[in-house]
Write an enzyme that holds these catalytic residues in place. Structure first.
Site, mmCIF file in Angstrom:
data_model
loop_
_atom_site.group_PDB
_atom_site.id
_atom_site.type_symbol
_atom_site.label_atom_id
_atom_site.label_comp_id
_atom_site.label_asym_id
_atom_site.label_seq_id
_atom_site.Cartn_x
_atom_site.Cartn_y
_atom_site.Cartn_z
ATOM 1 N N ASP A 157 -15.965 -12.025 3.960
ATOM 2 C CA ASP A 157 -17.456 -13.012 4.215
ATOM 3 C C ASP A 157 -17.870 -12.850 2.902
ATOM 4 O O ASP A 157 -17.805 -11.923 1.913
ATOM 5 C CB ASP A 157 -18.490 -11.471 5.171
ATOM 6 C CG ASP A 157 -20.224 -12.311 4.793
ATOM 7 O OD1 ASP A 157 -20.081 -13.199 5.223
ATOM 8 O OD2 ASP A 157 -20.894 -11.944 4.158
ATOM 9 N N ASP A 195 -20.218 -7.182 5.575
ATOM 10 C CA ASP A 195 -21.630 -6.048 5.352
ATOM 11 C C ASP A 195 -22.741 -5.991 6.339
ATOM 12 O O ASP A 195 -23.429 -4.999 6.511
ATOM 13 C CB ASP A 195 -21.786 -6.112 4.422
ATOM 14 C CG ASP A 195 -23.335 -7.229 3.455
ATOM 15 O OD1 ASP A 195 -22.538 -8.698 3.296
ATOM 16 O OD2 ASP A 195 -23.343 -6.485 2.669
ATOM 17 N N ASP A 235 -22.459 -9.610 10.346
ATOM 18 C CA ASP A 235 -21.219 -10.352 10.570
ATOM 19 C C ASP A 235 -20.163 -8.880 11.419
ATOM 20 O O ASP A 235 -18.852 -9.234 11.717
ATOM 21 C CB ASP A 235 -20.472 -8.849 9.490
ATOM 22 C CG ASP A 235 -20.813 -10.076 7.764
ATOM 23 O OD1 ASP A 235 -20.255 -11.386 8.300
ATOM 24 O OD2 ASP A 235 -20.437 -10.075 7.236
#
Length: 627
Positions: free
Chosen positions: A325, A518, A522
């Site tokens: 991400d 994080d 996610d």
């Protein structure tokens, strides 16, 4: 009696028994009585465990093999024409116990590598109420209570600092030795050590939900999740042991029928069968493989990498694609002013006006502008603040109408914008309808993000991918600067899952896909990937809960280190397996044809086990960084 003392005493008694039986001529039954003293001293617990296994209807383990082989060695001397093997019987059990002592020592070292984490959870907290400070257990403190942490003390619960400033030693959580400066309004996590000033914290989480407690819970659960290799060894031992016992019986009984005298040949083949049993004991595999994985988890925890189970060491070893991400993982997740391009006014004045218009906004862009303008001492008058949805804010600042927003706002007021070559969010400013310049606000790339991508390629990862909800230009800029192999922009959470699904289907059967994130959004992707890796103690609880591996700091370069540790661990497990099986097969063949002595059998069993255990202990030495 403690095992080391038993081993030393048995060695002395064995030496005395050997000297006595060589010095004094005595019948076989008297020799047996002499050697039974050291034998029973060293083997009573093994005999007890073997009997317990028989009573529990689970007899086939290494204890039963040792008992059958050594009792057989004690009795074989009573057969006609066969030499006694009393010293060998005691030596087999003695070396078996020495091997177990090595195994317990190695396991203790492995547990020490993990149990040091217990120190991060204090047993008490200083509760501040009604001007009084009382010492209580942390589980008695509620959310919203205020606690005091003095210099040198460990923070017992997560909270927000209300008074004081200090530096925190975060090494127990992150593995990093650099202290972190904190002050009023900053978050302080349980497990950190307060270095300098007195701090008062308003508790944000109850004790059971605190960062330190969560870490300990994850580590405790890790030992319960066995890897495929580890569970295979357990299953293997259960099937292998009865097969070995049956084969040993066949070796003792069937070959004598092919000799002229069954009675004369039987003692010879019985001795070979006993040697066969000693050699075939699977101690080296049963002990060293689980210990290897346990050591890998312990060594990783010392580096601030929490692997939630040895099954994930297996999977980390197979990772060939790593998906990141962007925000909060490869970037800091906090916007900051990158560039200021003024028109006919100074850069300070342009930033000053924009910051004042955005003064009451909580938007991340507004926060970045206010952070960049540190001069709070001003006599500016701000009034008539107005927000236009999807465009920006406007306000009267010292009698001038100042508009701060995007290109649509500038079009709406008739101001002509200037193009900007920089990538990021462009904040345009107009004064009384005239374009005054723009400010570029961007999410800063983490200091070691580029190093992280490079290290991953160095450890054999074939593809790195970045997923983000940001627009194309921002995604392309970050991906290109970090040399990421592939990126996808404008993704909602379900879009990220779709991309992970696509990569999972493309990945070769022997490979695996890891996702690193994080944020709370996610969590579904972390759960779907072969290996979910959550970024640190500062990540969301949902992400950490869904992840298989937790990096206790915000360094993406730790991903490569986690993979390196996993591969180091798997390599040692394979070395032990190949070595143990190779030596045993060789000596088993020699034992079957009568060329293996009982001493060779002892080495093939206990010697190999000791060597494998010592090799397994190398997993604790994982302080090296991924190159």
């Amino acid at each position: 009696m403690k095992k080391p003392i038993r081993i030393l005493l048995t060695a002395v008694l064995l030496a005395g028994a050997v000297w006595l039986t060589h010095s004094v001529k005595m019948p076989v039954w008297q020799q047996l009585l002499v050697f039974l003293v050291p034998y029973l001293l060293i083997s009573y617990d093994v005999l007890g465990e073997a009997w317990e296994g028989i009573m529990d209807r689970e007899p086939f383990d290494e204890n039963l093999l040792m008992c059958i082989a050594t009792i057989g060695a004690l009795l074989i001397g009573f057969l006609p024409g066969v030499d006694t093997q009393f010293p060998e019987a005691v030596f087999v059990m003695l070396f078996f116990q020495i091997g177990e002592l090595f195994e317990h020592y190695a396991e203790h070292r492995s547990r020490d590598a993990i149990s040091h984490l217990m120190e991060i959870r204090p047993d008490s907290a200083r509760l501040v109420a009604d001007g009084q400070t009382t010492t209580v257990t942390p589980d008695k403190v509620a959310v919203g209570d205020v606690i005091e942490v003095r210099p040198g003390e460990r923070i017992p619960l997560d909270g927000i600092i209300t008074t004081g400033s200090s530096s925190l030693n975060t090494v127990a959580l992150t593995g990093e030795s650099m202290p972190r400066d904190v002050t009023v309004g900053d978050e302080a996590l349980s497990g950190c050590v307060n270095i300098s000033g007195v701090l008062h914290l308003r508790v944000a989480k109850v004790f059971s939900e605190s960062t330190a407690s969560k870490i300990l819970q994850m580590v405790e659960e890790a030992g319960e999740r066995k890897s495929r290799s580890e569970t295979f060894i357990t299953r293997f031992a259960r099937v292998y042991t009865p097969i070995v016992v049956i084969l040993a019986l066949l070796v003792a009984i069937i070959p004598p029928f092919f000799h002229a005298s069954w009675a004369a040949a039987f003692p010879i083949w019985l001795e070979r069968a006993l040697t066969f049993l000693v050699v075939s004991c699977p101690c080296a595999l049963v002990m060293s493989v689980p210990l290897t994985f346990f050591g890998g988890i312990g060594g990783a925890s010392r580096q601030g990498i929490l692997i939630k189970g040895s099954s994930f060491i297996d999977m980390l070893n197979k990772v060939r694609t790593v998906v990141f991400d962007k925000t909060g993982t490869l970037t800091e997740g906090q916007f900051q002013v990158e560039v200021i391009h003024p028109e006919d006014i100074s850069a300070d004045e342009l930033l000053h006006l924009a910051a004042h218009v955005e003064h009451y906004s909580t938007h991340p862009i507004a926060i970045a502008l206010k952070e960049a303008w540190k001069d709070t001492c001003t006599d500016c008058e701000v009034s008539e603040v107005k927000e236009t949805a999807g465009q920006g804010l406007s306000a009267m600042v010292n009698g001038k109408r100042v508009c701060v927003g995007n290109a649509r706002m500038m079009d709406a007021i008739g101001a002509t914008i200037r193009p900007c070559p920089h990538t990021g969010t462009i904040v345009h400013v107009a004064i009384d309808g005239q374009y005054a310049g723009h400010i570029v606000v961007a999410d800063k790339v983490k200091a070691d993000a580029e190093t992280a991508i490079s290290k991953l390629h160095n450890v054999g990862v074939t593809k790195t991918v970045m997923l983000t909800g940001d627009h194309e230009a921002v995604a392309a800029h970050v991906a290109n600067s970090l040399k990421v192999d592939e990126y996808h922009s404008g993704l909602l959470p379900e879009g990220k899952i779709a991309e992970i699904e696509r990569l999972l289907h493309k990945e070769p059967r022997e490979g695996a896909v890891a996702f690193v994130g994080d944020g709370i959004n996610d969590a579904p992707v972390l759960a779907r990937a072969d290996v979910g890796i959550a970024m640190g103690a500062l990540g969301s609880d949902a992400a950490i809960e869904a992840a298989d591996v937790v990096l206790m700091d915000d360094k993406p370069s730790k991903v490569a280190q986690a993979i390196t540790i996993a591969r180091h661990t798997i390599a040692i497990a394979r070395q032990n397996t190949i070595f143990a099986i190779g030596v045993k097969v060789l000596v088993l063949l020699l034992a079957t044809i009568g060329l293996a002595t009982m001493w060779m059998a002892i080495f093939a069993d206990v010697g190999v086990m000791v060597l494998c255990v010592l090799n397994a202990m190398r997993t604790l030495r994982t302080t090296h960084q991924a190159k």
